[in-house]
Design an enzyme around this catalytic site. Sequence first.
Site, mmCIF file in Angstrom:
data_model
loop_
_atom_site.group_PDB
_atom_site.id
_atom_site.type_symbol
_atom_site.label_atom_id
_atom_site.label_comp_id
_atom_site.label_asym_id
_atom_site.label_seq_id
_atom_site.Cartn_x
_atom_site.Cartn_y
_atom_site.Cartn_z
ATOM 1 N N HIS A 40 13.084 10.814 28.752
ATOM 2 C CA HIS A 40 12.645 11.819 29.718
ATOM 3 C C HIS A 40 11.203 12.172 29.358
ATOM 4 O O HIS A 40 10.903 12.436 28.185
ATOM 5 C CB HIS A 40 13.541 13.056 29.635
ATOM 6 C CG HIS A 40 12.934 14.236 30.337
ATOM 7 N ND1 HIS A 40 12.591 14.190 31.666
ATOM 8 C CD2 HIS A 40 12.563 15.463 29.893
ATOM 9 C CE1 HIS A 40 12.044 15.353 32.009
ATOM 10 N NE2 HIS A 40 12.012 16.140 30.955
ATOM 11 N N CYS A 58 16.629 18.718 33.739
ATOM 12 C CA CYS A 58 16.275 17.295 33.938
ATOM 13 C C CYS A 58 17.393 16.341 33.546
ATOM 14 O O CYS A 58 17.236 15.126 33.661
ATOM 15 C CB CYS A 58 15.035 16.952 33.120
ATOM 16 S SG CYS A 58 13.662 18.025 33.473
ATOM 17 N N GLU A 87 16.860 19.847 39.978
ATOM 18 C CA GLU A 87 16.785 21.238 39.557
ATOM 19 C C GLU A 87 15.877 22.017 40.496
ATOM 20 O O GLU A 87 15.576 23.176 40.236
ATOM 21 C CB GLU A 87 16.335 21.346 38.104
ATOM 22 C CG GLU A 87 14.920 20.945 37.835
ATOM 23 C CD GLU A 87 14.550 21.233 36.384
ATOM 24 O OE1 GLU A 87 14.588 20.290 35.604
ATOM 25 O OE2 GLU A 87 14.237 22.387 36.058
HETATM 26 P P1 HMG Z 1 -0.847 23.589 25.512
HETATM 27 O O1 HMG Z 1 -0.717 24.815 24.729
HETATM 28 O O2 HMG Z 1 -1.739 23.653 26.679
HETATM 29 O O3 HMG Z 1 -1.380 22.372 24.742
HETATM 30 O O4 HMG Z 1 0.627 23.202 25.968
HETATM 31 P P2 HMG Z 1 -1.681 22.145 23.186
HETATM 32 O O5 HMG Z 1 -2.788 23.027 22.770
HETATM 33 O O6 HMG Z 1 -0.397 22.141 22.386
HETATM 34 O O7 HMG Z 1 -2.263 20.660 23.283
HETATM 35 C C1 HMG Z 1 -1.467 19.625 23.736
HETATM 36 C C2 HMG Z 1 -1.894 18.368 22.987
HETATM 37 O O8 HMG Z 1 -3.230 18.033 23.378
HETATM 38 C C3 HMG Z 1 -1.922 18.530 21.463
HETATM 39 O O9 HMG Z 1 -1.486 17.298 20.919
HETATM 40 C C4 HMG Z 1 -3.414 18.723 21.169
HETATM 41 O O10 HMG Z 1 -3.785 18.334 19.861
HETATM 42 C C5 HMG Z 1 -4.018 17.791 22.212
HETATM 43 P P3 HMG Z 1 -0.177 17.254 19.966
HETATM 44 O O11 HMG Z 1 -0.464 18.115 18.805
HETATM 45 O O12 HMG Z 1 0.963 17.821 20.799
HETATM 46 O O13 HMG Z 1 -0.004 15.808 19.671
HETATM 47 N N1 HMG Z 1 -5.431 18.088 22.539
HETATM 48 C C6 HMG Z 1 -6.351 17.133 22.756
HETATM 49 N N2 HMG Z 1 -6.296 15.797 22.666
HETATM 50 C C7 HMG Z 1 -7.439 15.097 22.937
HETATM 51 N N3 HMG Z 1 -8.628 15.673 23.261
HETATM 52 C C8 HMG Z 1 -8.717 17.018 23.355
HETATM 53 C C9 HMG Z 1 -7.565 17.805 23.074
HETATM 54 N N4 HMG Z 1 -7.299 19.134 23.085
HETATM 55 C C10 HMG Z 1 -5.990 19.289 22.751
HETATM 56 N N5 HMG Z 1 -9.886 17.579 23.681
HETATM 57 C C11 HMG Z 1 2.627 22.139 26.592
HETATM 58 C C12 HMG Z 1 1.220 21.946 26.021
HETATM 59 C C13 HMG Z 1 3.303 20.798 26.676
HETATM 60 C C14 HMG Z 1 3.445 23.052 25.658
HETATM 61 C C15 HMG Z 1 2.504 22.791 27.992
HETATM 62 O O14 HMG Z 1 1.877 21.894 28.874
HETATM 63 C C16 HMG Z 1 3.835 23.216 28.587
HETATM 64 O O15 HMG Z 1 4.304 24.317 28.357
HETATM 65 N N6 HMG Z 1 4.471 22.313 29.424
HETATM 66 C C17 HMG Z 1 5.742 22.601 30.044
HETATM 67 C C18 HMG Z 1 6.918 22.479 29.088
HETATM 68 C C19 HMG Z 1 7.197 21.062 28.661
HETATM 69 O O16 HMG Z 1 6.809 20.101 29.306
HETATM 70 N N7 HMG Z 1 7.972 20.906 27.568
HETATM 71 C C20 HMG Z 1 8.353 19.606 27.079
HETATM 72 C C21 HMG Z 1 9.717 19.572 26.424
HETATM 73 S S1 HMG Z 1 10.963 20.380 27.436
HETATM 74 C C22 HMG Z 1 11.379 19.201 28.658
HETATM 75 O O17 HMG Z 1 11.026 18.085 28.572
HETATM 76 C C23 HMG Z 1 12.179 19.705 29.815
HETATM 77 C C24 HMG Z 1 11.421 19.869 31.110
HETATM 78 O O18 HMG Z 1 11.101 18.625 31.656
HETATM 79 C C25 HMG Z 1 12.242 20.677 32.102
HETATM 80 C C26 HMG Z 1 13.707 20.330 32.279
HETATM 81 O O19 HMG Z 1 14.433 19.837 31.471
HETATM 82 O O20 HMG Z 1 14.180 20.691 33.338
HETATM 83 C C27 HMG Z 1 10.133 20.619 30.932
#
Ligand code: HMG
Length: 391
Positions: free
Chosen positions: A234, A112, A80
């Site tokens: 994935h 992906c 991609e």
């Molecule tokens: P965010 O807002 O920075 O993170 O975004 P958060 O506040 O949701 O925290 C993440 C996790 O860390 C949470 O755990 C928190 O509790 C934990 P969860 O509730 O999810 O189990 N946390 C901590 N843990 C330990 N110690 C601490 C602490 N603080 C917080 N101190 C997000 C996270 C993944 C949304 C962001 O990084 C993002 O937007 N990433 C890109 C999108 C993505 O990867 N999406 C995944 C599904 S889509 C997909 O897989 C397709 C893709 O690969 C592309 C394609 O297909 O082409 C992306």
Amino acid sequence: MTSIGIHDLEVATAHHVLDLGLLAESKGIDPAKYRVGLGQDEMSMPAPDEDIVTMGASAAWEILRRHGTDGIRTLLFATESGLDQSKAAGVWVHELLGLPSQVRVVEFKQACYSATAAIQAAMGIVSRFPEERVLIIASDVARYELDSPGEPTQGAGAVAMLIGADPAILEIEPPSGIHTADVDDFWRPNDSSTAVVDGAVSVRAYLDAMTGSWDDLAGRGGPAIGDIDRVVYHQPFTKMARKAQQRLDRHAGGSLGTLGLDSGSVYNRRLGNTYTASLYSSLASLLDHEEEDLTGKRLGLFSYGSGCVSELITGIVRPGYADADRSARVRAALDTRVPLDVPSYRSLHALEHSSMNDLETSHVTRAPFRFSGVRGRARQYERTDGAARLP
Ligand code: HMG
């Protein structure tokens, strides 16, 4: 019916690495958020003379070194991070690898997911021409905007696979479960080198697609959940696989628990998101790190591409699947990446894809192939001293 599946696979990555602890500290964030919350330790980053072509060629070169080119009449390049609106990135790889002109090359795209579509196409070719083998390259550079929530989930890497009859690693079973839905969770407009993403929507869309794929697989006579020994996923970040396995157990009434999650994410924790390559680097990680002998075990492979298309396939691990040399090679590739500090990472991020005017890149990579620059708006590649001729 002939058994068809993955005969070999190889992982390659980029020249640089950023430790996510450094990234967290630079933002005043607790590093545990990345290491535990997302399950990521590092992310690979290409040097200015690397891209999806050079990483893909490096992975494929290793496969061809072992198996030669006999029977290969198709190269499918899944990505991609496309480099051109018209030309398939695989055509540059075809030239770098010195493949015969009687090899068709095409590029597959659907976020992906596309490497899994390439596998299905390859299985169709091999069932029609069992003496043929298909080379698949999944290669991507995951890029989000600096200082965005997606930033710690970047990465870079490639997986090359050889699909053929009587495969040495994984026999893929015929039924699979598919789920497609038009969702605005993640996409990359033509004028942007970084993805647009709604993180929360994307996590929900991924999990819904997984249960949708499971239901389709079950409806098509797929195996019962209790007959699946491990599932690889994935992994945009490795915690996602944990969420997915929990949801799968709940939805399908399984008891996989945390089986296979650690062994299936050793490479992914260090590569970062490699988009199309991510599921297959997780498969390599599981094969290379699972302590139990996987011979005869049934694996599930869950492929998700935002937008979204997903597919759950299953396969049976073949005797003699283990390859200690591959795990040594991947570990060495990961261990010898050149670390970046945060300011260098930020300038490299800004530099990437910044221009399509004529340019010459400086020689940084130690990989066997490099992106040497742009001439007359056409990308140029070359083999380096490290690239011996294929047999
Ligand atoms: P965010 O807002 O920075 O993170 O975004 P958060 O506040 O949701 O925290 C993440 C996790 O860390 C949470 O755990 C928190 O509790 C934990 P969860 O509730 O999810 O189990 N946390 C901590 N843990 C330990 N110690 C601490 C602490 N603080 C917080 N101190 C997000 C996270 C993944 C949304 C962001 O990084 C993002 O937007 N990433 C890109 C999108 C993505 O990867 N999406 C995944 C599904 S889509 C997909 O897989 C397709 C893709 O690969 C592309 C394609 O297909 O082409 C992306």
